[in-house]
Design an enzyme around this catalytic site. Sequence first.
Site, PDB file in Angstrom:
ATOM      1  N   ASN A 141       0.850  -1.260   0.037  1.00  0.00           N
ATOM      2  CA  ASN A 141      -0.227  -0.043  -0.005  1.00  0.00           C
ATOM      3  C   ASN A 141       0.848   1.202  -0.064  1.00  0.00           C
ATOM      4  O   ASN A 141       1.309   1.742   0.984  1.00  0.00           O
ATOM      5  CB  ASN A 141      -0.980  -0.069   1.270  1.00  0.00           C
ATOM      6  N   SER A 142       1.064   1.590  -1.166  1.00  0.00           N
ATOM      7  CA  SER A 142       2.080   2.885  -1.369  1.00  0.00           C
ATOM      8  C   SER A 142       1.059   4.198  -1.213  1.00  0.00           C
ATOM      9  O   SER A 142       1.807   5.388  -1.437  1.00  0.00           O
ATOM     10  CB  SER A 142       2.859   2.763  -2.488  1.00  0.00           C
ATOM     11  N   LYS A 143      -0.035   4.442  -1.346  1.00  0.00           N
ATOM     12  CA  LYS A 143      -0.865   5.456  -1.463  1.00  0.00           C
ATOM     13  C   LYS A 143      -1.251   5.931  -0.080  1.00  0.00           C
ATOM     14  O   LYS A 143      -2.359   5.880   0.381  1.00  0.00           O
ATOM     15  CB  LYS A 143      -1.864   5.285  -2.391  1.00  0.00           C
ATOM     16  N   ASN A 144      -0.360   6.231   0.844  1.00  0.00           N
ATOM     17  CA  ASN A 144      -0.786   6.569   2.242  1.00  0.00           C
ATOM     18  C   ASN A 144       0.266   7.602   2.666  1.00  0.00           C
ATOM     19  O   ASN A 144       1.517   7.723   2.551  1.00  0.00           O
ATOM     20  CB  ASN A 144      -0.019   5.007   2.755  1.00  0.00           C
TER      21      ASN A 144
ATOM     22  N   ASP B 256       3.607   2.625 -11.373  1.00  0.00           N
ATOM     23  CA  ASP B 256       2.644   3.564 -11.677  1.00  0.00           C
ATOM     24  C   ASP B 256       3.152   5.099 -11.853  1.00  0.00           C
ATOM     25  O   ASP B 256       3.724   5.495 -10.929  1.00  0.00           O
ATOM     26  CB  ASP B 256       1.685   3.693 -10.204  1.00  0.00           C
TER      27      ASP B 256
END
Lengths: 362, 459
Positions: free
Chosen positions: A129-132, A165
């Site tokens: 989970n890199s959108k943090n 991404d």
Amino acid sequence: MKEGEQQRVPLRERAEWSDVTPLPQNDGPNPVVPIQYTEDFSQVMDYFRAVYLADERSPRALALTAEAVQFNSGNYTVCQVRIKCFRLHLFLFISSLLQVWHFRRLLLESLKVDLNAELDFVERMAAGNSKNYQMWHHRRWVAEKLGPEARKNELEFTKKILSVDAKHYHAWSHRQWVLQALGGWEDELNYCTELLKEDIFNNSAWNQRYFVITRSPFLGGLKAMRESEVLYTIEAIIAYPENESSWRYLRGLYKGETTSWVNDPQVSSVCLKILRTKSNYVFALSTILDLICFGYLPNEDFRDAIDALKTADMDKQNLDDNEKGEQQNLNIAQNICSILEQVDPIRTNYWIWRKSRLPLSA
Amino acid sequence: MSEESERDTNPAAAPPCPTVSQRDQWMVESQVFQIYQLFATIPGSAQNLMYLSQLELQRDNHMQYLSKGLRHLSSAFSVLDANRPWLCYWIFHSIALLGESVDDELEDNTIDFLNRCQDPNGGYAGGPGQMPHIATTYAAVNTLITLGGQKSLASINRDKLYGFLRRMKQSNGGFRMHDEGEIDVRACYTAISVASVLNILDDELIKNVGDYILSCQTYEGGIAGEPGSEAHGGYTFCGLATMILIGEVNRLDLPRLVEWAVFRQGKECGFQGRTNKLVDGCYSFWQGGAVALLQRLSSIINKQMEEASQTFTISDVSEAKESLDGTSSHATCHGKHEGTSQSCSADYKSIGYNFINEWRAQEPLFHSIALQQYILLCAQEQAGGLRDKPGKRRDHYHTCYCLSGLSLCQYSWSKHPDSPPLPNLVLGPYSNLLEPIHPLFNVVLERYREAHVFFFTES
């Protein structure tokens, strides 16, 4: 649970935690938006609360924060599918395990842990989970502590994420911070060029390119780079005239120097070239309109190209093409707005407004 | 539109190897146009019946989805454990937009819950006993305002909250999201918005905020989250709203901002968040909201456009640099409060209230019917809830911001906030009409007014 991974033992069954009384969340008698936590999740958080309030700076507390973060990273098989769905919905304002990340930083400082190991930890969490916001803030904090020695690692880390991404907002912001705080500018323009070669529509890469040419200490700034960047951009425009990114970038190259933008024949000629193709010309028309509003005087070639785009009913308006200079310019600008109303219908209201706001000297 | 769309998406015209952006975009366009085509091909009166049915806002189902969320959330929501005030806000605001309410007991429980999130030293945390955070403070305050009533509004400890905001304030004008937290434009907006609505905004909180946000306006015209980052719909709304609330909106290059924002609405009819990114229902509010705010700034925008044109007629380069280089870090503070009608130094206190009370001079700059179409046909799930785009799952966040965007659309032509729109400006049956919102705060207008009376006359 990954194959071969040891079965997880609940905290309350571990000897090293026997001296701690877990502290449940004080939700009150009738909580709203109540989350049905799994037993594992609530247990970890209950122990975390106890440790946090006791302000216990210890290796086991550090290990506990890692365990808590893992629950939200999707690295646990048990919650994998469900968490996987939900991680796509980490939104603009959302913080994730704010307190856990915060306390982890306090622990890292107190325990004087090797921060390179912390970079590895963050990288493993990013895999899930890199959108943090919290993870990226934490990463920045660690890299800042490490100083210039972290540069290579950080550029590689962001590059890896961007390879999956290419428009990852947090990764780009972090990369910009790294360049400014730790250096590493030398190859950045090449990196942008590579990404744009792969996807000329990658607006994040265009934005990064602008960041580099305006801030890199090795390139001399916008003015020094303008000529080569204009050539690069015009080539991109001609290849894909429907690509909004390259048109915006071209405009940006003249930021603060609108007179240069108006007077540069390269700008007007690329517009004319696109207009004559009679396809994908919305951005060309829009650019000409802006140029005229800032004082550009279109020549006969432009008038002819624009006339060729008019539809039959538009011809009934502005019949008199022989009027003098200022009036002629106003007519051209009005015609451009009328054409744009037709070919860009989603923005009809905007073009009507632009037509009503044309400067009299246009 | 369909002719242009077909040409643009014609595979034969595409290069042999489309880029990732092109492929993703065409896929979404294909899904969306398929939905629109379905209605376009239905003949005669059957079309009207079918069309109206699909264009109907499924109020009952949305209400059911929202109400359930207040009482039960699955373990998948653990990822939002630090954001429960946001869940309260998304749900209660959506309910208020639908013109509905919940029972007194649930309201009391919510006030109690948010009180447990309120930190003894000010601000609201994402859950009981957690750290205070500016974003969850905004969510909690907006929830309490939406609930309304003495009990709810009085539960906010404004003095402590002010102290919290001051502690988060940085010398560069930005705010930290939390103690030792990240600094960006979201924090500016949530801090200033909360301070404005609660009547605790002052010179100290405003100091240098304009400089920080100005440094975030990009060469594209939109606003980024941090200086140098990419222009983004969420941050653009936050930055623009903040500049309005502190009375410095004239410092932004507004013509460029307008142009950037209106170009975020694409042929799918919805808004994207960034250039060449995909459409997403939540930008119906973030981008649609930015355009709605800009609509009310037409006099300032016109002035900037005239100044720009005059400057270049004279063709004075140095003067040009001064007037257009608004995003320079050396930007002059001259005319700092020029954006407001009043001249006194404390005029920012009344900006939020006055902003929606003045008659609107400008018609909408975006295509409000098209956006309504996207929201109702592509973002709405018939079984309740709204979403990002077709194929995505519904969630409370998108439900809130799609409905907020829908409300903005419906009232976008209204000259005065209290004027109900004409039926032809509301897509689908007139029963689709939602409550109007205050676009600066994203709170239903009626609740904002009640809060304004409470916080401004009592002091």
